[in-house]
Design a protein around this motif. Sequence first.
Motif: not given
Length: 158
Positions: A50-67, A84-89
């Motif tokens: 639905s376009g929530s930037e805050a939800a995107f930021n939480e997904i990024y925070r949770r998964y960026w290190e693992w990815l 590559i990770l920047q491109n993925v997100f």
Amino acid sequence: MAVFMIIVKPAPKFFLSPLFSTFGFYDCYMPFKTTYSNYTDEQLVQLLSSGSEAAFNEIYRRYWEWLLFLAHKRLPCAEDAKEILQNVFFNLWQKRERITIQGLPQYLAAMTRYAVYRHLSNESRREEVHKAHGLTASHRITEDIDIDNKQLLDILTR
């Protein structure tokens, strides 16, 4: 006497370093912040679509290190893995309204894995072309810069 507060919102968080969010720099501008750390992945995916930037930021925070770990495991260069990770997100954000995600970690891992494969394929193809044409390292650097500039120009003109 009325007091008005003007809030200037910076660029989306995914263009900033994770260190900004780790130390709370990015979120300090927003007086009433909704935290998404208690939300499930399914809820975050719904909010993302639905376009929530805050939800995107939480997904990024949770998964960026693992990815980043997954990408760097297959690549010799940490900078390539970060790019590559920047491109993925970036792609996740761009396609947020059109994609259906059943399992978020699996989806992100697959995106990262295929981005790494594409990168390795492009690198091997580039090496073959360089060998065939006998190009030196200085030619390769110039060619890489030209490719990056063309990609940036393509993004900007869309």
